[in-house]
Design an enzyme around this catalytic site. Structure first.
Site, PDB file in Angstrom:
ATOM      1  N   HIS A 148       0.823  -1.073   0.119  1.00 13.54           N
ATOM      2  CA  HIS A 148      -0.094   0.062   0.008  1.00 13.54           C
ATOM      3  C   HIS A 148       0.710   1.320   0.087  1.00 13.54           C
ATOM      4  O   HIS A 148       0.249   2.446  -0.331  1.00 13.54           O
ATOM      5  CB  HIS A 148      -0.890  -0.011   1.199  1.00 13.54           C
ATOM      6  CG  HIS A 148      -2.157   0.908   0.954  1.00 13.54           C
ATOM      7  ND1 HIS A 148      -2.450   1.914   0.088  1.00 13.54           N
ATOM      8  CD2 HIS A 148      -3.507   0.622   1.431  1.00 13.54           C
ATOM      9  CE1 HIS A 148      -3.613   2.187   0.189  1.00 13.54           C
ATOM     10  NE2 HIS A 148      -4.095   1.512   0.692  1.00 13.54           N
TER      11      HIS A 148
ATOM     12  N   TYR B 262     -14.854   5.774   8.193  1.00 16.46           N
ATOM     13  CA  TYR B 262     -13.948   6.292   7.343  1.00 16.46           C
ATOM     14  C   TYR B 262     -14.217   5.934   5.892  1.00 16.46           C
ATOM     15  O   TYR B 262     -14.297   4.704   5.378  1.00 16.46           O
ATOM     16  CB  TYR B 262     -12.378   5.587   7.571  1.00 16.46           C
ATOM     17  CG  TYR B 262     -11.440   5.872   6.736  1.00 16.46           C
ATOM     18  CD1 TYR B 262     -10.276   6.831   7.404  1.00 16.46           C
ATOM     19  CD2 TYR B 262     -10.839   5.649   5.514  1.00 16.46           C
ATOM     20  CE1 TYR B 262      -8.947   7.023   6.651  1.00 16.46           C
ATOM     21  CE2 TYR B 262      -9.806   5.938   4.836  1.00 16.46           C
ATOM     22  CZ  TYR B 262      -8.896   6.845   5.304  1.00 16.46           C
ATOM     23  OH  TYR B 262      -8.011   6.985   4.527  1.00 16.46           O
TER      24      TYR B 262
ATOM     25  N   THR C  68      -4.888  10.634  -0.578  1.00 19.10           N
ATOM     26  CA  THR C  68      -6.260  10.349  -0.057  1.00 19.10           C
ATOM     27  C   THR C  68      -6.464  11.462   0.927  1.00 19.10           C
ATOM     28  O   THR C  68      -5.753  12.000   1.492  1.00 19.10           O
ATOM     29  CB  THR C  68      -6.597   9.105   0.489  1.00 19.10           C
ATOM     30  OG1 THR C  68      -5.537   8.775   1.631  1.00 19.10           O
ATOM     31  CG2 THR C  68      -6.195   7.929  -0.781  1.00 19.10           C
TER      32      THR C  68
END
Length: 791
Positions: A476, A592, A605
């Protein structure tokens, strides 16, 4: 040893008669062709640098400017207002008094002036483009009601973007992420937590926020504004380092995520063939990235470009462990992949003589690996568990036992590979008598596998199952899911519709039978490393066994029916998730939802806090048993939907909450000061973490003629031990695929139960919104004040 001798380009021996030189022309030819390919790539990169460096102009526009200036000079007019003469006076050739020299100096002066004028025009155009891309008011306008300002803006933007751009052409024209005013961020934060706190708790939190703003907050804000002036993006480098690279817990489940194959279709049941096409498609995508032939991803009807910086580290990238922090290592190119099968690692060269192997040739090489009967060396089979466990032990082992010798060479091969491939011995997919259960097992397999048959440090790993099903596991830190989703969409479409298979399921093309065997990587794993492998495997296995995954396609309706109600599909689903969580847990939680900030340079993000006053008011009105007319509850839903859309837009345009507070917290740590407010905010658990996987390249899939080629999307592990992770992908007009995760160790969560609650919530909302409200139309005027009163 035969392969080793073939790899030697020349040999020489000293004899009494002199030096006996032996050349291998085949090896020299390979070296020559590889060098040619390397130089072609360098020339291509240089050409692309020039093209994107002058965008939105073109290199040929320089010639146009020169001709225009020469034409005006020929007409006895000086467009430079004396600058050309001044340039001519400073040229070295002006001291030679000949007619030819004077003409030469004039021409050189014109060229210099034209070049400077051309560069000035490029800078002006780029500045104008940056100003245009800084305009975000279009996002807040109602659908179908476009203002005149936005219409003019779109026209100008299309005019400046009329030239076909390369992948990175817009990078220098994208605006920088703005730093919100600290008062605005604190106000939005307090508004977001209001439905989650009691009156005394909210009063205490308001007092903490006000004290923070009046004292430490403005000091931290000044440092942050200074960074925003200096850095390209004031968030991204700290986000990458402190959220990802400094985390010492396992990447598997906690950070890495997965992507799935088609839901209903497996293009071929032949494992080696599926691997051949998949690897070819991925390398074709890499070629497009390297040549910048990919179109920049755009938003809002293909007008606004998004930042493409995340594509740079997609291939040939590895996250290497460290004791305090990991490091992302990226290599410019790699001509091989590393394949794992039955505990063994192989280096597979995918280029020969400067050309990419055909899918059939890669299949042939894969079949050789599948047919190889050699057993793994001691400690080799589960070596990958080091990447699945805690980071510090892996960093220590890597430094002590993998920094020299054969272990270093083999580890370098894995880390420098274009990507990692696992030929899995299992069969996966929606099949057999238990398709729902098999989908859940498919998700768990992609998320963690056996905890040692993936290399979780690689930017992404491809998994090819025994029955031809495929999937990926992605690290990630280097990029977010939309970037990987774009790659995976291209791979699936190219595999199924472009490359294709023969009738018997094999790849198309011919095979060069002289291809060398895939190279087996050699290891020397001492007992200390084997002991750590067992320890890391135990940590990873406990983590994997605790994950409860549930994947299900929601087929009752999709975005087509939702849009007919003039509601955002994402807002509809998010409010449905609030209703589902309320029914599942009897309350609300901090929620979230990931939103991108790629409208800005190097954006990643931002968080959309989906649990709002409006969404909780709707859920309570629907669930608390109050006798309310349908029109009032519908009005509450629409207010919640509008609020969610506004929150999403604010997050996309740099007016989010959480990244700003996170950066303020980082600054406070650098200054060595404590903030009770920031400490409490950043320790709040996200018990419901959600993300939408965007479908970005629908033109690649012909769902009208091939409706079965529907992607399942992907998912991730739960963020909180007592929470849920929910990923969803809106496919076509009539389906939404969900991926739900939680932990078995928490008695309050159950992924299957929550999945059922999601389905019921979506259905109940649709029933409510589709209900006949004619009898209550007369009360519509009173509905809005009542709705606001309930808020």
């Amino acid at each position: 040893m035969a392969e080793a001798h073939q790899a030697v380009a020349f040999q020489f021996t000293i004899t009494p008669e002199g030096i006996d030189l032996q050349l291998s022309y085949q090896a020299l030819n390979q070296i020559y062709l590889s060098g040619v390919r390397s130089w072609k790539k360098r020339v291509s990169r240089m050409r692309n640098r020039v093209i994107k460096g002058v965008y939105p102009a073109s290199p040929s526009s320089w010639l146009f400017v020169v001709i225009a200036i020469l034409a005006t000079m020929y007409m006895r007019s000086d467009p430079s207002m004396g600058l050309i003469t001044k340039i001519q006076q400073h040229l070295p050739l002006r001291y030679t008094n000949t007619h030819n020299t004077e003409d030469t100096t004039t021409m050189v002066s014109v060229l210099v002036f034209s070049t400077l004028l051309w560069l000035s025009l490029i800078l002006a155009l780029r500045f104008c483009l940056k100003l245009l891309l800084s305009y975000h008011q279009w996002m807040f306008e109602q659908h179908g009601r476009v203002s005149n300002v936005t219409k003019v803006w779109v026209t100008l933007l299309r005019l400046l973007s009329s030239r076909k751009p390369l992948l990175y052409s817009y990078q220098t024209s994208l605006p920088h992420l703005p730093v919100p005013a600290i008062r605005d961020t604190l106000s939005r934060y307090l508004q977001s937590v209001r439905p989650l706190l009691t009156d005394p708790e909210f009063k205490r939190m308001t007092k903490l926020a006000n004290h923070f703003e009046a004292n430490l907050g403005n000091r931290l804000q000044r440092y942050l504004r200074l960074k925003a002036l200096w850095a390209t993006n004031y968030v991204s480098d700290w986000w990458e380092e402190y959220i990802y690279l400094r985390s010492r817990c396992p990447l598997m489940v906690n950070s890495n995520y997965y992507g799935m194959d088609f839901l209903y279709v497996t293009p071929t049941p032949v494992q080696a063939a599926r691997a051949g096409n998949t690897i070819t498609a991925l390398l074709l995508y890499r070629r497009k990235v390297n040549r910048e032939e990919l179109k920049p991803v755009r938003s809002h009807s293909t007008v606004i470009p998004l930042c493409a910086a995340q594509c740079e580290r997609m291939f040939n990238t590895t996250r290497t462990p460290g004791v305090e922090t990991d490091v992302l290592q990226h290599w410019q190119d790699s001509e091989f992949v590393v394949v794992y099968h039955k505990g063994r690692y192989f280096r597979l060269w995918v280029y020969r003589a400067g050309r990419l192997l055909s899918p059939r040739e890669i299949e042939h090489q894969m079949q050789r690996i599948l047919d190889d009967p050699s057993p793994p060396k001691p400690g080799e089979d589960k070596l990958g568990a080091l990447t699945a466990g805690d980071r510090i032990p892996w960093a220590q082992m890597r430094k002590q036992y993998f920094s020299s010798g054969i272990n270093k060479r083999s580890l370098d091969a894995i880390e420098r590979a274009a990507f990692f491939v696992t030929l899995d011995e299992e069969e996966q997919g929606m099949r057999g008598e238990d398709p729902a259960g098999n989908l859940d097992r498919y998700a768990k397999s992609l998320l963690h596998g056996k905890c040692y048959d993936r290399w979780f440090d690689k930017s992404f790993s491809i998994v090819i199952y025994k029955n031809g099903k495929s999937g990926l596991n992605a690290e990630h830190s280097w990029a977010d899911a939309p970037t990987v989703a774009h790659l995976w969409e291209y791979t699936l479409a190219t595999d199924a519709f472009q490359l294709g298979y023969t009738e018997d399921g094999h790849c198309k093309g011919e095979v060069d039978r002289s291809l060398p065997q895939p190279q087996r990587l050699v290891w020397d794993i001492p007992s200390e490393v084997q002991a750590q492998v067992c320890s890391s495997l135990a940590v990873a296995q406990a983590l994997a066994d605790d994950v409860d995954c549930h994947v299900f396609p929601f087929r009752d309706f999709g975005k087509g029916r939702i849009k007919k109600l003039r509601i955002s599909p994402d807002a509809y689903i998010q409010i449905g998730l609030q209703l589902a969580y309320y029914r599942d847990r009897g309350g609300f939680c901090l929620t979230y939802e990931a939103s991108m900030t790629r409208l800005f340079r190097e954006g990643r993000t931002e968080t959309v806090r989906s649990c709002s006053n409006e969404s909780t008011a709707f859920v309570k009105a629907l669930e608390d048993g109050e006798v309310l007319i349908n029109s009032l509850i519908q009005r509450l839903f629409r207010l919640a939907s509008e609020r969610h859309q506004n929150l999403y837009r604010m997050a996309m345009t740099g007016a989010g909450i959480d990244r700003h507070l996170f950066c303020l917290y980082v600054v406070s740590k650098y200054l060595g000061v404590e903030s009770p407010f920031l400490k409490e905010v950043l320790s709040e658990p996200w018990r419901l973490s959600t993300s939408q996987t965007p479908v970005q390249q629908m033109e690649l899939f012909d769902l009208k003629n091939h409706p079965d080629f529907i992607s399942l999307g992907g998912g991730f592990g739960p963020v909180a031990d007592d929470g849920y992770g929910v990923s969803y992908i809106i496919v076509g007009e009539d389906m939404i695929n969900f991926h739900v995760s939680s932990k078995y160790s928490c008695s309050d969560t159950d992924s299957h139960r929550f999945g059922a609650q999601i389905s019921k919530a979506l259905q109940d909302i649709m029933t409510l919104l589709s209900a006949d409200t004619k009898t209550s139309l007369s009360s519509k005027g009173a509905a809005q004040p009542q709705a606001k009163k309930l808020l």
